[in-house]
Design a protein around this motif. Structure first.
Motif, short mmCIF file in Angstrom:
data_model
loop_
_atom_site.label_atom_id
_atom_site.label_comp_id
_atom_site.label_asym_id
_atom_site.label_seq_id
_atom_site.Cartn_x
_atom_site.Cartn_y
_atom_site.Cartn_z
N ALA A 15 0.80 -1.22 0.00
CA ALA A 15 0.00 0.00 0.00
C ALA A 15 0.84 1.28 0.00
CB ALA A 15 -0.99 -0.01 1.16
N PRO A 16 1.84 1.43 0.88
CA PRO A 16 2.61 2.69 0.85
C PRO A 16 3.32 2.94 -0.48
CG PRO A 16 2.98 1.53 2.92
CD PRO A 16 2.23 0.58 2.01
N ALA A 17 3.93 1.91 -1.06
CA ALA A 17 4.61 2.07 -2.35
C ALA A 17 3.61 2.41 -3.45
CB ALA A 17 5.40 0.82 -2.71
N PHE A 18 2.47 1.73 -3.44
CA PHE A 18 1.43 2.00 -4.43
C PHE A 18 0.95 3.45 -4.35
CE2 PHE A 18 -3.15 2.53 -5.03
CZ PHE A 18 -3.22 2.34 -6.39
N GLU A 19 0.65 3.90 -3.14
CA GLU A 19 0.15 5.27 -2.98
C GLU A 19 1.16 6.29 -3.49
OE1 GLU A 19 -1.13 6.00 1.04
OE2 GLU A 19 -2.52 4.30 1.00
N GLN A 20 2.42 6.07 -3.18
CA GLN A 20 3.46 7.01 -3.62
C GLN A 20 3.56 7.02 -5.14
OE1 GLN A 20 6.77 6.59 -5.09
NE2 GLN A 20 6.86 8.81 -5.05
N MET A 21 3.61 5.85 -5.74
CA MET A 21 3.74 5.77 -7.20
C MET A 21 2.51 6.32 -7.91
SD MET A 21 5.68 2.17 -7.92
CE MET A 21 4.59 1.23 -6.89
N PHE A 22 1.34 5.97 -7.40
CA PHE A 22 0.11 6.38 -8.07
C PHE A 22 -0.05 7.89 -8.00
CE2 PHE A 22 -4.30 6.78 -9.12
CZ PHE A 22 -4.56 5.71 -9.94
N THR A 23 0.14 8.48 -6.83
CA THR A 23 -0.02 9.92 -6.72
C THR A 23 1.08 10.66 -7.48
OG1 THR A 23 1.06 9.95 -4.56
CG2 THR A 23 -1.34 9.81 -4.58
N ALA A 24 2.28 10.10 -7.56
CA ALA A 24 3.35 10.72 -8.35
C ALA A 24 2.97 10.77 -9.83
CB ALA A 24 4.67 9.98 -8.16
N SER A 25 2.20 9.79 -10.29
CA SER A 25 1.79 9.76 -11.70
C SER A 25 0.85 10.91 -12.05
CB SER A 25 1.14 8.43 -12.05
OG SER A 25 -0.18 8.34 -11.55
N PHE A 26 0.26 11.55 -11.04
CA PHE A 26 -0.63 12.69 -11.30
C PHE A 26 0.13 13.82 -12.00
CE2 PHE A 26 -3.98 12.08 -7.68
CZ PHE A 26 -4.30 10.83 -8.19
N GLU A 27 1.44 13.89 -11.81
CA GLU A 27 2.26 14.92 -12.45
C GLU A 27 2.08 14.89 -13.97
OE1 GLU A 27 4.67 18.14 -12.81
OE2 GLU A 27 3.92 17.30 -10.93
N HIS A 28 1.87 13.71 -14.52
CA HIS A 28 1.72 13.56 -15.98
C HIS A 28 0.33 13.98 -16.47
CE1 HIS A 28 5.52 11.47 -16.09
NE2 HIS A 28 5.09 10.68 -15.11
N MET A 29 -0.55 14.31 -15.54
CA MET A 29 -1.93 14.61 -15.91
C MET A 29 -2.20 16.11 -16.07
SD MET A 29 -2.79 11.56 -16.10
CE MET A 29 -4.53 11.68 -16.37
N LYS A 30 -1.24 16.92 -15.67
CA LYS A 30 -1.44 18.37 -15.77
C LYS A 30 -1.59 18.77 -17.23
CE LYS A 30 1.00 19.40 -11.54
NZ LYS A 30 2.20 19.98 -10.93
N GLY A 31 -2.63 19.54 -17.51
CA GLY A 31 -2.84 20.04 -18.85
C GLY A 31 -3.54 19.08 -19.80
N VAL A 32 -4.02 17.93 -19.32
CA VAL A 32 -4.74 17.00 -20.19
C VAL A 32 -6.07 17.66 -20.58
CG1 VAL A 32 -5.96 14.79 -20.28
CG2 VAL A 32 -3.68 14.91 -19.28
N PRO A 33 -6.32 17.85 -21.87
CA PRO A 33 -7.55 18.50 -22.31
C PRO A 33 -8.79 17.74 -21.82
CG PRO A 33 -6.01 18.35 -24.13
CD PRO A 33 -5.44 17.52 -23.01
N GLY A 34 -9.70 18.48 -21.20
CA GLY A 34 -10.96 17.90 -20.75
C GLY A 34 -10.92 17.25 -19.38
N LEU A 35 -9.74 17.06 -18.80
CA LEU A 35 -9.65 16.44 -17.48
C LEU A 35 -9.94 17.49 -16.42
CD1 LEU A 35 -9.01 14.01 -15.66
CD2 LEU A 35 -6.60 14.70 -15.78
#
Length: 105
Positions: A15-35
């Protein structure tokens, strides 16, 4: 609004590793059209999955994101990730919002 819900069964020890990796992936979501919004919910009971939700303006925006570099980057598993940390057998569900009552705006 088009809502994508992903139910992710994650072994408790990861769980701790998953949470860190998953929330870090949010960085790639900035500026996604329509999100409009992304959330990650931690289960309150050990036998429940994590739940991630993404809110898009419409289904076309979601489909466009699925073919984008942002999608590939946000789903890349970093080197050194422990085996099983991202879980297995996620279930993706999609919804069209028909009612929304927001008390914060």
């Amino acid at each position: 609004m088009y809502v994508v819900m992903n139910r992710l069964p994650i072994p408790a020890g990861h769980a701790p590793a998953f949470e860190q990796m998953f929330t870090a992936s949010f960085e790639h979501m900035k500026g996604v059209p329509g999100l409009q919004r992304i959330t990650l919910q931690r289960p309150s009971k050990p036998d429940q999955p994590y739940v991630s939700t993404m809110e898009f303006e419409n289904a076309d925006a979601f489909r466009a994101w699925m073919g984008s570099p942002s999608f590939r980057a946000s789903h890349a598993v970093p080197d050194g990730t422990p085996e099983g940390a991202m879980g297995r057998g996620s279930v993706i569900e999609t919804f069209d919002t028909i009612a929304d009552l927001n008390f914060t705006s």
